[in-house]
Design a protein around this motif. Structure first.
Motif, PDB file in Angstrom:
ATOM      1  N   THR A 347     -12.734   5.212   4.600  1.00 47.17           N
ATOM      2  CA  THR A 347     -12.767   3.837   5.105  1.00 47.17           C
ATOM      3  C   THR A 347     -11.785   2.958   4.325  1.00 47.17           C
ATOM      4  N   ALA A 348     -11.670   3.202   3.016  1.00 46.65           N
ATOM      5  CA  ALA A 348     -10.696   2.450   2.211  1.00 46.65           C
ATOM      6  C   ALA A 348      -9.285   2.832   2.635  1.00 46.65           C
ATOM      7  N   ILE A 349      -9.071   4.119   2.852  1.00 49.61           N
ATOM      8  CA  ILE A 349      -7.728   4.571   3.254  1.00 49.61           C
ATOM      9  C   ILE A 349      -7.334   3.902   4.579  1.00 49.61           C
ATOM     10  N   ARG A 350      -8.271   3.856   5.520  1.00 46.49           N
ATOM     11  CA  ARG A 350      -7.936   3.248   6.819  1.00 46.49           C
ATOM     12  C   ARG A 350      -7.609   1.766   6.679  1.00 46.49           C
ATOM     13  N   SER A 351      -8.354   1.054   5.824  1.00 40.47           N
ATOM     14  CA  SER A 351      -8.036  -0.369   5.630  1.00 40.47           C
ATOM     15  C   SER A 351      -6.677  -0.520   4.971  1.00 40.47           C
ATOM     16  N   LEU A 352      -6.416   0.322   3.994  1.00 36.00           N
ATOM     17  CA  LEU A 352      -5.144   0.225   3.275  1.00 36.00           C
ATOM     18  C   LEU A 352      -3.967   0.552   4.190  1.00 36.00           C
ATOM     19  N   ALA A 353      -4.195   1.496   5.089  1.00 39.69           N
ATOM     20  CA  ALA A 353      -3.125   1.928   5.991  1.00 39.69           C
ATOM     21  C   ALA A 353      -2.736   0.822   6.970  1.00 39.69           C
ATOM     22  N   LYS A 354      -3.609  -0.133   7.157  1.00 40.15           N
ATOM     23  CA  LYS A 354      -3.331  -1.250   8.081  1.00 40.15           C
ATOM     24  C   LYS A 354      -2.400  -2.293   7.467  1.00 40.15           C
ATOM     25  N   GLN A 355      -2.211  -2.214   6.153  1.00 46.31           N
ATOM     26  CA  GLN A 355      -1.445  -3.251   5.462  1.00 46.31           C
ATOM     27  C   GLN A 355       0.034  -2.874   5.414  1.00 46.31           C
ATOM     28  N   PRO A 356       0.900  -3.883   5.225  1.00 47.89           N
ATOM     29  CA  PRO A 356       2.332  -3.558   5.104  1.00 47.89           C
ATOM     30  C   PRO A 356       2.561  -2.541   3.985  1.00 47.89           C
ATOM     31  N   ILE A 357       3.443  -1.608   4.230  1.00 49.00           N
ATOM     32  CA  ILE A 357       3.642  -0.491   3.309  1.00 49.00           C
ATOM     33  C   ILE A 357       4.248  -0.945   1.974  1.00 49.00           C
ATOM     34  N   ASP A 358       4.785  -2.151   1.995  1.00 48.78           N
ATOM     35  CA  ASP A 358       5.293  -2.750   0.767  1.00 48.78           C
ATOM     36  C   ASP A 358       4.266  -2.773  -0.354  1.00 48.78           C
ATOM     37  N   PHE A 359       3.011  -2.955   0.014  1.00 46.30           N
ATOM     38  CA  PHE A 359       1.947  -2.988  -0.986  1.00 46.30           C
ATOM     39  C   PHE A 359       1.859  -1.665  -1.750  1.00 46.30           C
ATOM     40  N   VAL A 360       2.284  -0.602  -1.109  1.00 46.75           N
ATOM     41  CA  VAL A 360       2.292   0.699  -1.788  1.00 46.75           C
ATOM     42  C   VAL A 360       3.617   0.873  -2.523  1.00 46.75           C
ATOM     43  N   ASN A 361       4.687   0.592  -1.817  1.00 48.67           N
ATOM     44  CA  ASN A 361       6.010   0.944  -2.334  1.00 48.67           C
ATOM     45  C   ASN A 361       6.455   0.127  -3.540  1.00 48.67           C
ATOM     46  N   LYS A 362       5.789  -0.994  -3.746  1.00 47.96           N
ATOM     47  CA  LYS A 362       6.079  -1.826  -4.920  1.00 47.96           C
ATOM     48  C   LYS A 362       5.765  -1.103  -6.228  1.00 47.96           C
ATOM     49  N   TYR A 363       4.887  -0.115  -6.157  1.00 47.66           N
ATOM     50  CA  TYR A 363       4.372   0.479  -7.393  1.00 47.66           C
ATOM     51  C   TYR A 363       4.861   1.900  -7.591  1.00 47.66           C
ATOM     52  N   ASN A 364       4.909   2.255  -8.860  1.00 42.57           N
ATOM     53  CA  ASN A 364       5.314   3.605  -9.222  1.00 42.57           C
ATOM     54  C   ASN A 364       4.062   4.489  -9.260  1.00 42.57           C
ATOM     55  N   LEU A 365       4.003   5.402  -8.326  1.00 43.91           N
ATOM     56  CA  LEU A 365       2.820   6.257  -8.238  1.00 43.91           C
ATOM     57  C   LEU A 365       3.113   7.671  -8.714  1.00 43.91           C
ATOM     58  N   SER A 366       4.157   7.811  -9.526  1.00 40.29           N
ATOM     59  CA  SER A 366       4.606   9.163  -9.873  1.00 40.29           C
ATOM     60  C   SER A 366       3.635   9.902 -10.792  1.00 40.29           C
ATOM     61  N   SER A 367       2.685   9.185 -11.379  1.00 45.30           N
ATOM     62  CA  SER A 367       1.711   9.891 -12.234  1.00 45.30           C
ATOM     63  C   SER A 367       0.709  10.701 -11.413  1.00 45.30           C
ATOM     64  N   LEU A 368       0.538  10.334 -10.152  1.00 50.45           N
ATOM     65  CA  LEU A 368      -0.509  10.981  -9.349  1.00 50.45           C
ATOM     66  C   LEU A 368      -0.241  12.469  -9.157  1.00 50.45           C
ATOM     67  N   SER A 369      -1.313  13.254  -9.267  1.00 49.07           N
ATOM     68  CA  SER A 369      -1.150  14.694  -9.017  1.00 49.07           C
ATOM     69  C   SER A 369      -2.140  15.242  -7.999  1.00 49.07           C
ATOM     70  N   VAL A 370      -3.307  14.612  -7.879  1.00 44.80           N
ATOM     71  CA  VAL A 370      -4.304  15.069  -6.907  1.00 44.80           C
ATOM     72  C   VAL A 370      -4.910  13.850  -6.222  1.00 44.80           C
ATOM     73  N   LEU A 371      -5.058  13.926  -4.909  1.00 48.44           N
ATOM     74  CA  LEU A 371      -5.728  12.857  -4.166  1.00 48.44           C
ATOM     75  C   LEU A 371      -7.031  13.411  -3.605  1.00 48.44           C
ATOM     76  N   GLY A 372      -8.054  12.550  -3.548  1.00 47.32           N
ATOM     77  CA  GLY A 372      -9.338  13.032  -3.038  1.00 47.32           C
ATOM     78  C   GLY A 372      -9.914  12.077  -2.009  1.00 47.32           C
ATOM     79  N   SER A 373     -10.809  12.620  -1.194  1.00 44.98           N
ATOM     80  CA  SER A 373     -11.472  11.834  -0.160  1.00 44.98           C
ATOM     81  C   SER A 373     -12.935  12.252  -0.106  1.00 44.98           C
ATOM     82  N   VAL A 374     -13.816  11.307   0.122  1.00 41.94           N
ATOM     83  CA  VAL A 374     -15.249  11.609   0.173  1.00 41.94           C
ATOM     84  C   VAL A 374     -16.010  10.593   0.997  1.00 41.94           C
TER      85      VAL A 374
END
Ligand code: WTA
Length: 638
Positions: A347-374
């Motif tokens: 549900t969080a992913i779906r809300s986030l996906a509705k927002q301009p992608i700039d909100f993601v691309n502004k940040y450096n996410l290179s530390s991430l190695s595993v994503l999870g969903s539940v």
């Protein structure tokens, strides 16, 4: 002595070996993992069970305290290692770090505080707090002294809170003056005061000062957190527990009105949450792990508090919401704390996906190695957005299927070890014997299958009972299929044996990842003096996964439908909480019923799904004419 790391699944061979061993020699397998923990006395039998009763016991007669395993071990071996990095709701407030040593000291201090007001082993303690470090401290302090914590999510109303307190006759409640969530403040103490009017077993209310709101004070009952622990030592010997002593109660919704207090015990829960945390997230010792859940739910218990601490992990705990101060907040926190494993809900992913992608691309996410969903099935669109934008097309996503009742993750891929498949939870973990039966309860042997998911053998963290109601436990989980655990979910299995969870097969609807039984919602609607009867069903919703549609019958026709809808929403907010408000309230003159008087929900579900035609067999309806009438009402509304 072996270390839990020795049980880390590093490659497909490890996975297959562990799965084989867990299937062939489950006792040997789990006792090996259990041996990596600190026990005060070794267990006699690894497993005793009889699911015809049903009864399950793990590490029988073993003695331990889970907090020694979560805290003391690491406070000794690695005192300065960060246990929790706490990020406040407001990004301008400084984050706080608790090392293992500091967390142990705080837990001990508060344990002594609880003892000071007479809390003893076996007492039930309700915790109704915002996502602040003191919530974790309170949980662990209960466990330290053998008191049973019952955390109630801070979004529940006073009526729901009171029902949970009374069901397990809690003697103490721990809360805060208020809680920050985005730009709002939840008046937690005020809600407690309201609830406690109807909770005769509560002797004390401990209040942590978080928002400095003005609150009412009941001198003989209320105690400030800081006053309680003032001058108390930061050492507290752990109370030695039996493996099968209750660690906590956590309420979940069921198909009837009364919440189910799922009971988890010490030994098995410890072993399973640690093992699954380490493997499903492929946690390595210097990683920073972040689960965005609330400790008020099982995900918070197992994968924010116990699982991570049991393996000595560093976790981020976040007080706020994904949208505050803007929709970049999650990604800003990932960048700031260099998060490696990120675990959230569809549900969080779906809300986030509705927002301009700039909100993601502004940040450096290179530390991430595993994503999870539940929490609910993840739809393909959300999965792809997550994979592409957060995982940059290369990170593994673990879609983890499990429940409050299972205590820990049951079906999931293992990052970079087993295959993933979008929208599939994929493989049962070692020790999880899943199967699919058809609607008549016949086992489907072929690989490709669709039907009802069952688990046919005990795993260590299965909830042992429903607090105070073992018959209900038996009825809900062990009656439909003899000697098998019935989780209430439907599933599909592909030709490679990968599982996809298709959703609930009972009257529980998962709205924004929260389990909501339709029965309690109907009960509260029916309290409205103008309502004769109601039926609530779920239907697919873009952001929430599912939303609720309520069909209601009124005594008299009224002109002002809008105000009655508002009154109904208020009733539900008051009795359960705003999370349970229906998206749509439909006023009808009757509900489709069978001759025996049961509402035929199947038809209402079809309607709510906007399927007006394929209604199936309606020949057993007592009032077939109502079907067309409801259809017409809905068409008018569309
Ligand atoms: C649903 C949450 C599909 C399922 C940990 C289950 C899921 C209920 C998934 C338990 C998933 C949870 N895919 N469905 N990955 N995870 N569910 O008790 O219907 O809050 O029975 O525990 O959520 O919800 P609960």
């Amino acid at each position: 002595m072996k270390n839990i790391e020795d049980y880390k699944i590093k490659n497909l061979d490890d996975f297959n070996n562990q799965r084989e061993m867990a299937a062939n020699e489950p006792e040997l397998f789990w006792s090996g993992i259990a041996s990596t923990f600190q026990w005060n006395k070794k267990w006699k039998n690894t497993l005793k069970y009889d699911w015809s009763i049903p009864n399950t016991e793990w590490f029988v007669e073993g003695k331990l305290n889970i907090t020694e395993n979560c805290l003391d071990r690491y406070a000794k071996s690695n005192p300065d290692k960060k246990a929790i990095i706490w990020e406040a709701n407001d990004p301008n407030e400084d984050f706080k770090v608790y090392t293992y040593k500091e967390l142990l000291d705080e837990v001990c201090k508060f344990s002594n505080g609880l003892k000071k007001i007479g809390v003893k082993k076996g007492d039930r303690i309700c915790i109704y707090m915002p996502m602040i470090p003191e919530l974790t401290i309170a949980v662990l302090a209960c466990a330290r002294i053998g008191a049973i914590h019952s955390v109630v999510f801070a979004g529940f109303s006073s009526v729901a809170l009171a029902a949970r307190i009374n069901d397990s006759s809690c003697s103490v409640i721990i809360t805060s003056d208020g809680g920050f969530r985005g730009d709002k403040i939840t008046p937690l103490k005020k809600i407690c005061d309201q609830a406690l009017k109807n909770c005769p077993t509560i002797k004390n209310c401990i209040v942590y000062k978080r928002t400095s709101e003005k609150i009412d004070w009941f001198k003989n009952r209320d105690i400030w957190w800081d006053d309680l622990i003032y001058g108390l030592p930061d050492k507290c010997d752990p109370t030695i527990m039996n493996s099968e002593d209750t660690l906590f109660i956590l309420y979940t919704s069921g198909s009837t009105g009364k919440p189910k207090g799922m009971v988890h015990t010490c030994g098995g829960y410890m072993v399973y949450t640690a093992y699954t945390f380490m493997n499903v997230f492929q946690y390595s010792q210097n990683d920073v792990y972040w689960c965005t859940a609330d400790i008020g739910w099982i995900t918070g218990h197992s994968y924010m508090v116990y699982g991570p601490l049991l393996v000595g992990a560093t976790s981020v705990h976040f007080e706020g919401v994904p949208s505050y101060p803007d929709w970049g907040r999650f990604w800003q926190v990932c960048q700031k704390h260099k998060v490696n494993q990120f675990y959230t809900a569809p549900t969080a992913i779906r809300s986030l996906a509705k927002q301009p992608i700039d909100f993601v691309n502004k940040y450096n996410l290179s530390s991430l190695s595993v994503l999870g969903s539940v929490g609910e099935p993840i739809n393909l669109e959300a999965w792809e957005w997550y994979y592409k934008n957060i995982g940059k097309g290369k990170l593994p996503i673990v879609d983890t299927w499990w429940q409050t009742e299972t205590g820990g993750i049951m079906i999931s891929s293992i990052p970079k070890v087993t295959k993933q498949k979008p929208t599939y939870a994929t493989s049962p973990l070692p020790g999880v014997n899943a199967e699919i039966v058809d609607n008549n309860g016949n086992l489907i042997e072929e690989s490709s299958a669709e039907g009802i998911l069952l688990i046919n053998f005990p795993w260590p963290s299965i909830a042992r009972t429903i607090y105070g109601d073992h018959d209900r436990y038996k009825n809900v989980y062990f009656s439909a299929y003899k000697n098998k655990y019935f989780p209430g979910d439907g599933a599909l299995r592909d030709e490679n044996g990968m599982y996809r969870i298709t959703g609930r097969v009972d009257d529980v609807v998962i709205v924004s990842g929260h389990n909501l039984g339709t029965a309690p919602i109907e009960n509260s609607i029916n309290e409205h003096p103008k309502v004769v009867e109601s039926a609530v069903v779920g239907y697919p919703h873009e952001i929430k996964g599912n939303a609720l549609m309520a069909f209601i019958i009124l005594y008299d026709k009224i002109d002002d439908n809008e105000s009655i809808k508002k009154e109904i929403n208020d009733l539900i907010s008051n009795s359960i909480g705003p999370i349970a408000k229906p998206e749509k309230v439909i006023i009808v003159s009757g509900l489709p019923k069978t001759r025996s008087g049961k509402i035929m929900r199947r038809i209402l579900r079809k309607f709510a799904n906007n399927d007006m035609e394929n209604l199936g067999d309606t020949s057993t309806l007592l009032n077939p004419e109502i079907v067309n009438e409801i259809k017409n009402t809905l068409k008018l509304l569309n």
